[in-house]
Write a protein that holds these residues in place. Structure first.
Motif, mmCIF file in Angstrom:
data_model
loop_
_atom_site.group_PDB
_atom_site.id
_atom_site.type_symbol
_atom_site.label_atom_id
_atom_site.label_comp_id
_atom_site.label_asym_id
_atom_site.label_seq_id
_atom_site.Cartn_x
_atom_site.Cartn_y
_atom_site.Cartn_z
ATOM 1 N N GLY A 97 0.769 -1.229 0.000
ATOM 2 C CA GLY A 97 0.000 0.000 0.000
ATOM 3 C C GLY A 97 0.799 1.278 0.000
ATOM 4 N N ALA A 98 2.112 1.183 0.120
ATOM 5 C CA ALA A 98 2.965 2.376 0.172
ATOM 6 C C ALA A 98 3.636 2.585 -1.178
ATOM 7 C CB ALA A 98 4.011 2.234 1.272
ATOM 8 N N PRO A 99 3.212 3.589 -1.957
ATOM 9 C CA PRO A 99 3.842 3.839 -3.261
ATOM 10 C C PRO A 99 5.324 4.146 -3.119
ATOM 11 C CG PRO A 99 1.754 5.019 -3.086
ATOM 12 C CD PRO A 99 2.057 4.480 -1.719
ATOM 13 N N ASP A 100 6.113 3.655 -4.077
ATOM 14 C CA ASP A 100 7.543 3.919 -4.087
ATOM 15 C C ASP A 100 7.778 5.425 -4.182
ATOM 16 O OD1 ASP A 100 10.104 4.392 -5.998
ATOM 17 O OD2 ASP A 100 10.407 2.632 -4.733
ATOM 18 N N LEU A 101 8.473 5.995 -3.213
ATOM 19 C CA LEU A 101 8.613 7.446 -3.140
ATOM 20 C C LEU A 101 9.456 8.007 -4.271
ATOM 21 C CD1 LEU A 101 8.991 8.053 0.702
ATOM 22 C CD2 LEU A 101 6.996 8.438 -0.736
ATOM 23 N N ALA A 102 10.488 7.291 -4.685
ATOM 24 C CA ALA A 102 11.311 7.767 -5.796
ATOM 25 C C ALA A 102 10.489 7.805 -7.087
ATOM 26 C CB ALA A 102 12.545 6.889 -5.964
ATOM 27 N N GLU A 103 9.723 6.744 -7.306
ATOM 28 C CA GLU A 103 8.884 6.676 -8.505
ATOM 29 C C GLU A 103 7.794 7.747 -8.458
ATOM 30 O OE1 GLU A 103 7.757 4.813 -12.206
ATOM 31 O OE2 GLU A 103 9.533 4.559 -10.928
ATOM 32 N N LEU A 104 7.192 7.888 -7.295
ATOM 33 C CA LEU A 104 6.144 8.903 -7.160
ATOM 34 C C LEU A 104 6.709 10.303 -7.386
ATOM 35 C CD1 LEU A 104 3.238 8.947 -4.688
ATOM 36 C CD2 LEU A 104 4.659 10.981 -4.813
ATOM 37 N N GLY A 105 7.869 10.570 -6.781
ATOM 38 C CA GLY A 105 8.486 11.882 -6.937
ATOM 39 C C GLY A 105 8.807 12.204 -8.385
ATOM 40 N N ALA A 106 9.147 11.184 -9.163
ATOM 41 C CA ALA A 106 9.487 11.404 -10.568
ATOM 42 C C ALA A 106 8.276 11.810 -11.392
ATOM 43 C CB ALA A 106 10.100 10.135 -11.149
ATOM 44 N N THR A 114 -5.710 1.616 6.916
ATOM 45 C CA THR A 114 -5.087 0.376 6.528
ATOM 46 C C THR A 114 -5.431 0.058 5.076
ATOM 47 O OG1 THR A 114 -6.932 -1.074 7.206
ATOM 48 C CG2 THR A 114 -5.357 -0.441 8.899
ATOM 49 N N HIS A 115 -4.579 -0.779 4.455
ATOM 50 C CA HIS A 115 -4.753 -1.039 3.036
ATOM 51 C C HIS A 115 -5.472 -2.366 2.837
ATOM 52 C CE1 HIS A 115 -3.882 -1.565 -1.200
ATOM 53 N NE2 HIS A 115 -3.527 -0.292 -1.243
ATOM 54 N N ASN A 116 -6.664 -2.265 2.258
ATOM 55 C CA ASN A 116 -7.531 -3.429 2.126
ATOM 56 C C ASN A 116 -6.870 -4.543 1.323
ATOM 57 O OD1 ASN A 116 -9.810 -5.020 2.224
ATOM 58 N ND2 ASN A 116 -11.175 -3.537 1.302
ATOM 59 N N SER A 117 -6.410 -4.216 0.115
ATOM 60 C CA SER A 117 -5.843 -5.246 -0.759
ATOM 61 C C SER A 117 -4.535 -5.817 -0.233
ATOM 62 C CB SER A 117 -5.611 -4.672 -2.163
ATOM 63 O OG SER A 117 -6.842 -4.384 -2.786
ATOM 64 N N ALA A 118 -3.864 -5.067 0.616
ATOM 65 C CA ALA A 118 -2.615 -5.549 1.207
ATOM 66 C C ALA A 118 -2.860 -6.246 2.541
ATOM 67 C CB ALA A 118 -1.635 -4.388 1.396
ATOM 68 N N GLY A 119 -4.086 -6.699 2.755
ATOM 69 C CA GLY A 119 -4.376 -7.473 3.951
ATOM 70 C C GLY A 119 -4.384 -6.671 5.230
ATOM 71 N N GLY A 120 -4.889 -5.428 5.159
ATOM 72 C CA GLY A 120 -4.961 -4.600 6.361
ATOM 73 C C GLY A 120 -3.634 -4.010 6.786
ATOM 74 N N ALA A 121 -2.711 -3.864 5.829
ATOM 75 C CA ALA A 121 -1.389 -3.313 6.152
ATOM 76 C C ALA A 121 -1.503 -1.858 6.593
ATOM 77 C CB ALA A 121 -0.471 -3.410 4.932
ATOM 78 N N VAL A 122 -0.622 -1.486 7.507
ATOM 79 C CA VAL A 122 -0.583 -0.124 8.051
ATOM 80 C C VAL A 122 0.614 0.609 7.462
ATOM 81 C CG1 VAL A 122 -0.382 1.256 10.160
ATOM 82 C CG2 VAL A 122 -1.640 -0.930 10.195
ATOM 83 N N ILE A 123 0.385 1.781 6.911
ATOM 84 C CA ILE A 123 1.492 2.582 6.389
ATOM 85 C C ILE A 123 2.225 3.241 7.558
ATOM 86 C CG2 ILE A 123 2.122 4.569 4.972
ATOM 87 C CD1 ILE A 123 -0.093 3.885 3.084
ATOM 88 N N PRO A 124 3.535 3.069 7.677
ATOM 89 C CA PRO A 124 4.280 3.621 8.810
ATOM 90 C C PRO A 124 4.243 5.150 8.843
ATOM 91 C CG PRO A 124 5.563 1.935 7.666
ATOM 92 C CD PRO A 124 4.390 2.245 6.789
ATOM 93 N N LEU A 125 4.355 5.703 10.038
ATOM 94 C CA LEU A 125 4.326 7.157 10.204
ATOM 95 C C LEU A 125 5.509 7.834 9.531
ATOM 96 C CD1 LEU A 125 3.167 7.533 13.919
ATOM 97 C CD2 LEU A 125 1.825 7.995 11.852
ATOM 98 N N ASP A 126 6.685 7.208 9.583
ATOM 99 C CA ASP A 126 7.845 7.852 8.960
ATOM 100 C C ASP A 126 7.688 7.913 7.450
ATOM 101 O OD1 ASP A 126 8.180 5.107 8.630
ATOM 102 O OD2 ASP A 126 10.357 5.186 8.876
ATOM 103 N N TYR A 127 7.042 6.909 6.878
ATOM 104 C CA TYR A 127 6.759 6.955 5.437
ATOM 105 C C TYR A 127 5.811 8.107 5.122
ATOM 106 C CZ TYR A 127 4.822 5.893 0.875
ATOM 107 O OH TYR A 127 4.400 6.000 -0.433
#
Length: 352
Positions: free
Chosen positions: A108-117, A138-151
């Protein structure tokens, strides 16, 4: 019957029903409904935002956010398995009039380098301006994954440098906050807007709340009317939402604990079916591709043994814990999965 198809099946508590019965009411789309205002004020305070807007669903929350941030036109960056793309019937394009670009993502966390580009501050001769960035936690398709705060902090810095708004689809944001051990405002602070459901694990029967700045909410209120979401005596439902926020957040940790126990039990039956390390909140994904039976076959077999599950793909199932699932149900699930696995294996051998 143990029903793990979704936490959307939760029924309101008796306290919610009583609050709905006694709710003070008004016309929400005219002078305002006092109970709706209380829910919106509570939600704004909990998320640390200036304002909030009660809407019918998480899908409407996301659609209204897309419209209020962009006014139609421009490009939205988000991950390919987001709820906005997977489950909202193409509203981002057909209703909001937005082009979207998917960014490779991990849980659920987009690649930051790719996104920035692909971030573009303004429209140029051969590139659309980036109108909005969206993430889901939380990300449904990723099984309820939580995106970290630092991300989220790094993503916020990246979008903020170009003054591009960031929206969090937080349908299950309180699950994320409980998993992280922080107030929900610590997640919301990294966004310009965030929507969350008072249904699902919080057990209210209806509704979502979109939170953001006062100016954003004023625009969102107009777009809510545009998409048919203006409500009348909505305090009947808002009353349940208030009780949900006041009484149902802390108990989400029970759902998380039970989800991990289910994953551990299923893993003991067959390690290929589930990885407990990937269970962060209340969603468990069962990978059934190696069994030779598809999701429809598994679902039918499980139901005969007293367990309802949901299909996520032809080769995967989704199980979701909620307040109607107790420890006895959790203890019964591995045996059901074992029985179904053996049954389908025998069937496969006969066919061969």
């Amino acid at each position: 019957m143990i029903d793990l198809r979704s936490d959307t099946i939760t029924l309101p508590t008796e306290a919610m029903r009583e609050a709905m019965h006694r709710a003070e009411l008004g016309d929400d789309s005219r002078e305002g409904d006092p109970t709706v205002r209380r829910l919106e004020e509570t939600a704004a305070a909990m998320t640390g935002k200036e304002g909030a807007l009660f809407v019918a669903s998480g899908t409407m929350s996301n659609l209204v956010a897309l419209l209020a941030h962009t006014g139609r036109g421009g490009e939205v960056l988000l991950d390919p398995e987001s709820h906005i793309l997977r489950s909202e019937m193409g509203g981002i394009a057909s209703l909001a009039g937005l082009f979207y670009r998917t960014i490779p993502s991990v849980r659920g966390a987009p690649d930051l380098a790719e996104l920035g580009a692909h971030l573009n501050e303004r429209l140029v001769s051969n590139k659309l301006a980036t109108a909005l960035v969206c993430v889901e936690t939380t990300h449904n398709s990723a099984g309820g994954a939580v995106i970290p705060l630092d991300y989220l902090a790094r993503l916020r810095t990246l979008t903020g440098e170009l003054n591009i708004p960031l929206h969090i689809d937080g349908a299950r944001i309180f699950n994320a906050a409980v998993a992280l051990g922080v107030p929900v405002a610590q997640i919301a602070r990294h966004s310009d807007s965030m929507g969350f459901c008072v249904s699902k694990g919080l057990s209210a029967p209806f509704g979502s709340v979109l939170c953001g700045s006062s100016a954003f909410i004023e625009r969102a209120r107009a777009y809510r009317r545009m998409v048919g979401g203006a409500m009348r005596q909505a305090g009947v439902m808002a009353a349940a939402g208030i009780v949900a926020l006041e009484t149902m957040v802390d108990r989400l940790s029970d759902d998380h604990r039970r989800a991990r126990r289910i994953a551990e039990g299923v893993h003991a039956v067959d390690p290929r079916l589930s990885d407990p390390r990937l269970v962060e909140t209340n969603i468990i994904m069962l990978e059934i591709g190696h069994t030779g039976a598809d999701a429809r076959t598994w679902i039918a077999a499980l139901e005969k043994h007293g367990l309802k599950a949901g299909a996520w793909s032809r080769k995967s199932l989704r199980l979701v814990t909620h307040r109607h699932i107790d420890d006895a149900a959790v203890d019964a699930i591995p045996a059901i999965v074992r029985a179904v696995s053996a049954e389908l294996s025998r069937r496969s051998v006969k066919v061969a």
